[in-house]
Scaffold this motif. Sequence first.
Motif, PDB file in Angstrom:
ATOM      1  N   THR A  43       0.690  -1.006   0.042  1.00 52.46           N
ATOM      2  CA  THR A  43      -0.577   0.326  -0.211  1.00 52.46           C
ATOM      3  C   THR A  43       0.676   1.336  -0.305  1.00 52.46           C
ATOM      4  O   THR A  43       1.805   1.254   1.287  1.00 52.46           O
ATOM      5  N   VAL A  44       0.251   2.635  -0.404  1.00 58.79           N
ATOM      6  CA  VAL A  44       1.365   3.811  -0.746  1.00 58.79           C
ATOM      7  C   VAL A  44       0.676   4.299  -1.205  1.00 58.79           C
ATOM      8  O   VAL A  44      -0.522   4.218  -1.473  1.00 58.79           O
ATOM      9  N   GLY A  45       1.206   5.831  -0.772  1.00 57.26           N
ATOM     10  CA  GLY A  45       0.301   6.958  -0.638  1.00 57.26           C
ATOM     11  C   GLY A  45      -0.766   7.073   0.528  1.00 57.26           C
ATOM     12  O   GLY A  45      -1.677   7.520  -0.292  1.00 57.26           O
ATOM     13  N   TYR A  46      -1.002   6.403   1.315  1.00 58.99           N
ATOM     14  CA  TYR A  46      -1.987   6.326   2.037  1.00 58.99           C
ATOM     15  C   TYR A  46      -2.284   7.926   2.544  1.00 58.99           C
ATOM     16  O   TYR A  46      -1.767   8.331   3.451  1.00 58.99           O
ATOM     17  N   THR A  47      -3.461   8.314   2.468  1.00 55.99           N
ATOM     18  CA  THR A  47      -4.147   9.852   2.571  1.00 55.99           C
ATOM     19  C   THR A  47      -4.777   9.989   3.275  1.00 55.99           C
ATOM     20  O   THR A  47      -5.559   9.895   2.351  1.00 55.99           O
ATOM     21  N   SER A  48      -5.143  11.132   3.454  1.00 57.83           N
ATOM     22  CA  SER A  48      -6.344  11.650   4.029  1.00 57.83           C
ATOM     23  C   SER A  48      -6.619  12.625   2.843  1.00 57.83           C
ATOM     24  O   SER A  48      -6.444  13.213   1.804  1.00 57.83           O
ATOM     25  N   LEU A  49      -8.532  12.884   2.739  1.00 56.76           N
ATOM     26  CA  LEU A  49      -8.876  13.579   1.432  1.00 56.76           C
ATOM     27  C   LEU A  49      -8.832  14.751   1.330  1.00 56.76           C
ATOM     28  O   LEU A  49      -8.453  15.662   1.000  1.00 56.76           O
ATOM     29  N   HIS A  50      -9.068  14.805   2.999  1.00 58.84           N
ATOM     30  CA  HIS A  50      -8.830  16.384   3.600  1.00 58.84           C
ATOM     31  C   HIS A  50      -7.860  17.503   2.773  1.00 58.84           C
ATOM     32  O   HIS A  50      -6.349  16.977   3.390  1.00 58.84           O
ATOM     33  N   GLY A  51      -8.481  18.494   2.434  1.00 56.17           N
ATOM     34  CA  GLY A  51      -7.194  19.368   2.104  1.00 56.17           C
ATOM     35  C   GLY A  51      -6.757  18.891   0.303  1.00 56.17           C
ATOM     36  O   GLY A  51      -5.612  19.405   0.190  1.00 56.17           O
ATOM     37  N   LYS A  52      -7.118  17.846   0.509  1.00 58.42           N
ATOM     38  CA  LYS A  52      -6.061  16.990  -1.291  1.00 58.42           C
ATOM     39  C   LYS A  52      -7.579  16.997  -2.433  1.00 58.42           C
ATOM     40  O   LYS A  52      -7.159  17.356  -3.085  1.00 58.42           O
ATOM     41  N   CYS A  53      -8.535  17.008  -1.669  1.00 57.56           N
ATOM     42  CA  CYS A  53      -9.473  16.607  -3.259  1.00 57.56           C
ATOM     43  C   CYS A  53     -10.942  17.465  -2.216  1.00 57.56           C
ATOM     44  O   CYS A  53     -11.041  17.281  -1.160  1.00 57.56           O
ATOM     45  N   SER A  54     -11.527  17.512  -3.655  1.00 54.71           N
ATOM     46  CA  SER A  54     -12.480  19.223  -2.893  1.00 54.71           C
ATOM     47  C   SER A  54     -13.496  18.627  -4.073  1.00 54.71           C
ATOM     48  O   SER A  54     -13.278  18.511  -5.352  1.00 54.71           O
ATOM     49  N   LEU A  55     -14.833  19.340  -3.996  1.00 59.85           N
ATOM     50  CA  LEU A  55     -15.791  19.434  -5.126  1.00 59.85           C
ATOM     51  C   LEU A  55     -16.134  20.880  -4.662  1.00 59.85           C
ATOM     52  O   LEU A  55     -15.863  22.182  -4.410  1.00 59.85           O
ATOM     53  N   PRO A  56     -16.949  21.019  -6.338  1.00 62.00           N
ATOM     54  CA  PRO A  56     -16.844  23.073  -6.565  1.00 62.00           C
ATOM     55  C   PRO A  56     -18.470  23.163  -5.485  1.00 62.00           C
ATOM     56  O   PRO A  56     -19.187  22.574  -5.567  1.00 62.00           O
ATOM     57  N   ALA A  57     -17.983  24.941  -5.852  1.00 67.13           N
ATOM     58  CA  ALA A  57     -20.263  25.120  -5.499  1.00 67.13           C
ATOM     59  C   ALA A  57     -20.456  24.808  -7.073  1.00 67.13           C
ATOM     60  O   ALA A  57     -19.890  24.422  -8.022  1.00 67.13           O
ATOM     61  N   THR A  58     -21.596  24.975  -6.457  1.00 68.42           N
ATOM     62  CA  THR A  58     -22.679  24.435  -7.945  1.00 68.42           C
ATOM     63  C   THR A  58     -23.814  25.632  -7.830  1.00 68.42           C
ATOM     64  O   THR A  58     -24.466  26.235  -6.808  1.00 68.42           O
ATOM     65  N   TYR A  59     -24.219  26.152  -8.788  1.00 68.55           N
ATOM     66  CA  TYR A  59     -25.500  27.112  -9.008  1.00 68.55           C
ATOM     67  C   TYR A  59     -26.198  26.665  -9.933  1.00 68.55           C
ATOM     68  O   TYR A  59     -26.137  26.270 -11.060  1.00 68.55           O
ATOM     69  N   GLY A  60     -27.521  26.853 -10.031  1.00 67.33           N
ATOM     70  CA  GLY A  60     -28.452  25.841 -10.895  1.00 67.33           C
ATOM     71  C   GLY A  60     -29.716  27.351 -10.572  1.00 67.33           C
ATOM     72  O   GLY A  60     -30.233  27.541  -9.789  1.00 67.33           O
ATOM     73  N   VAL A  61     -30.202  27.889 -11.832  1.00 70.26           N
ATOM     74  CA  VAL A  61     -31.562  28.389 -11.750  1.00 70.26           C
ATOM     75  C   VAL A  61     -32.072  28.327 -13.630  1.00 70.26           C
ATOM     76  O   VAL A  61     -32.124  27.355 -14.047  1.00 70.26           O
ATOM     77  N   GLY A  62     -33.846  28.022 -12.754  1.00 67.37           N
ATOM     78  CA  GLY A  62     -33.600  27.591 -14.218  1.00 67.37           C
ATOM     79  C   GLY A  62     -35.630  28.983 -13.683  1.00 67.37           C
ATOM     80  O   GLY A  62     -36.110  29.609 -13.297  1.00 67.37           O
ATOM     81  N   ILE A  63     -36.096  29.018 -15.216  1.00 66.23           N
ATOM     82  CA  ILE A  63     -37.630  29.053 -15.459  1.00 66.23           C
ATOM     83  C   ILE A  63     -38.538  28.224 -16.239  1.00 66.23           C
ATOM     84  O   ILE A  63     -38.190  27.601 -16.989  1.00 66.23           O
ATOM     85  N   ALA A  64     -39.973  28.665 -15.657  1.00 69.21           N
ATOM     86  CA  ALA A  64     -41.025  27.340 -15.522  1.00 69.21           C
ATOM     87  C   ALA A  64     -42.074  28.128 -16.616  1.00 69.21           C
ATOM     88  O   ALA A  64     -42.136  29.105 -15.586  1.00 69.21           O
ATOM     89  N   TYR A  65     -42.825  28.084 -17.074  1.00 74.16           N
ATOM     90  CA  TYR A  65     -44.403  28.368 -17.642  1.00 74.16           C
ATOM     91  C   TYR A  65     -44.963  27.451 -17.485  1.00 74.16           C
ATOM     92  O   TYR A  65     -45.032  26.411 -18.149  1.00 74.16           O
ATOM     93  N   GLU A  66     -46.114  27.830 -17.109  1.00 65.81           N
ATOM     94  CA  GLU A  66     -47.226  27.151 -17.123  1.00 65.81           C
ATOM     95  C   GLU A  66     -48.420  27.156 -17.368  1.00 65.81           C
ATOM     96  O   GLU A  66     -48.628  28.216 -17.364  1.00 65.81           O
ATOM     97  N   TRP A  67     -49.521  26.989 -18.014  1.00 66.45           N
ATOM     98  CA  TRP A  67     -50.563  26.839 -18.839  1.00 66.45           C
ATOM     99  C   TRP A  67     -51.654  26.155 -18.654  1.00 66.45           C
ATOM    100  O   TRP A  67     -51.733  24.921 -19.005  1.00 66.45           O
ATOM    101  N   ASN A  68     -52.750  25.901 -17.489  1.00 68.24           N
ATOM    102  CA  ASN A  68     -53.916  25.729 -17.888  1.00 68.24           C
ATOM    103  C   ASN A  68     -53.571  24.546 -16.690  1.00 68.24           C
ATOM    104  O   ASN A  68     -54.743  23.383 -17.745  1.00 68.24           O
ATOM    105  N   LYS A  69     -52.585  24.286 -16.076  1.00 69.28           N
ATOM    106  CA  LYS A  69     -52.504  22.935 -16.184  1.00 69.28           C
ATOM    107  C   LYS A  69     -52.283  21.642 -16.482  1.00 69.28           C
ATOM    108  O   LYS A  69     -52.466  20.386 -16.501  1.00 69.28           O
TER     109      LYS A  69
END
Length: 398
Positions: free
Chosen positions: A238-264
Motif C-alpha cells: 500500500t502506497v500513498g495512503y492519505t486523507s482527502l481533506h485539503g487534497k481533494c474537493s468539490l466545487p460550488a454548484t449554481y442552478g437557475v431555471g424558469i418555467a411557464y405553465e398554462w392551464n395545468k
Amino acid sequence: MASITAVAQLSMSPYSRYGYGLLNDNATSAQRAMGGVGYAMNSGRQINVMNPASYAWCDSLTFLYDIGMDVTRLWSKDSGGSGKNFGGGLDYMTMQFPITRWLGGSVGLLPYSSVGYSFGSDIDNGSVSSSGSGGLNQLYLGFGALPFKGFSIGFNASYLFGTTTNDIYAITDAGSTSLFERVIQVRDYHLQFGAQYSHQLTRKNRLTVGVTYSPGKSLLGHMWGVYYDVNNDATPDTVGYTSLHGKCSLPATYGVGIAYEWNKRILAEIDFTYQPWADVKYQAIEGFESSKFDNRWKLAGGLQWQPNPRGNYAHRIQYRCGAYYNHDYLNVSGNNVREWGASIGFGLPVTANKTVVSLGFEYKHRQAHPDPLVKEQYFNITVGVNFNEMWFWRNKIR
C-alpha cells in the motif's frame, strides 16, 4: 435504502476514468424525458430533488414514492476501432411527505457520480489493461417550507459516500503480471439550498423562477494506492495512503431555471447549471496521472403537454420532450469532454389511482474537443414509477 450499494447508474465510458467519474444531476425519469430540467418545477405530484424548495408544494394528504431504472445501449468509436456495450440497473429511490400545510419533507438515495470502464493496449514487451468501477452516492433528507404565498425555500442534507477503484494491469511477454490500483473512499456530507417563486399571471398562466446553491467543500475520506505482483503470493504494497481533506474537493454548484405553465396542461422550462471545477483540488497518487478539470456548465430545456387532466385515458397521458448541452468538467490531455442529448417520454397514469409510470427514450452523444478521442453514442430507456397515495386521508365513520 442504505443497504443498496449499487444504486448509481452503471457507467460504461473510459471518460469515467478521470476525476470522480461521470456526474449525475439528480433528475428523475420524468425529468430526464424533459432534458433534465427541474430547478423551477413544483407540481406537487412529482418528487423534485433538483430543488428542495419544491417539497413545500406537496399536497397535505399525499405521500409520494418514486423509483427509477434504466437500460443503456452504447456504441463507441476511436482510432483503434469501434465497440458496443449494454448495461443498466436501478437509478434512484425517493419519497416525499407532508408535515404541515406549509412544510414538506423528502428522503431518498441518489447517485452523485459513477465509474465504469475496461480497455487495453499493447506496449513494448507486453500489454496494459485498465478498468474501473464504483461511484459516489447520496443518502439525503430534505425539507421545503412555504413562508408566504408563492414563495418557497428548502434544503437537502446528504450523506455522501462511496468508493471508486481504478486498476492498471501490466502484463509482460514473459508472463508476469503487476497490478497498480488507486482507491478513493469518500465519507462526508453535502448540502444544497433552493428557493422558488411562482406568480399567477392570469387564471390560467403561471410563471415560476427557481434557484439552487450547493457550497463547495474539501472532502472527507481517504485515498491510497496498491501495488501487487499477481505471480507471487506476497502481501500487496500500500502506497500513498492519505486523507482527502485539503487534497481533494468539490466545487460550488449554481442552478437557475424558469418555467411557464398554462392551464395545468402545458409546462415549459429552461435551466442553467454552473460549477467552477477548474478551482478544485485533486491530488495525484503514485502510478496514476493527475487530472485537470474545466469549469462545467449545462443548458437544458424541456416541455410537457397533457391534453386534459380530467379527460379520457389518452387525454390524461403526459407527453414530454427535451434536450440539453453539457460542457463537462473532464479535461483529457488538453481536450474538454462535451455532451449533448435529446429525449422524449410519456407519463402513463394508472387507472386505479394517481400513480404515474414514466417511460422515456434518450439519445446522447459524448466526445472530447478539439481532438474527439473516443466518440460515444448512447440510447437509454428509462422507467420510473411515481406512487401517489392518499395516506393521510381520514375516512368518515357513518
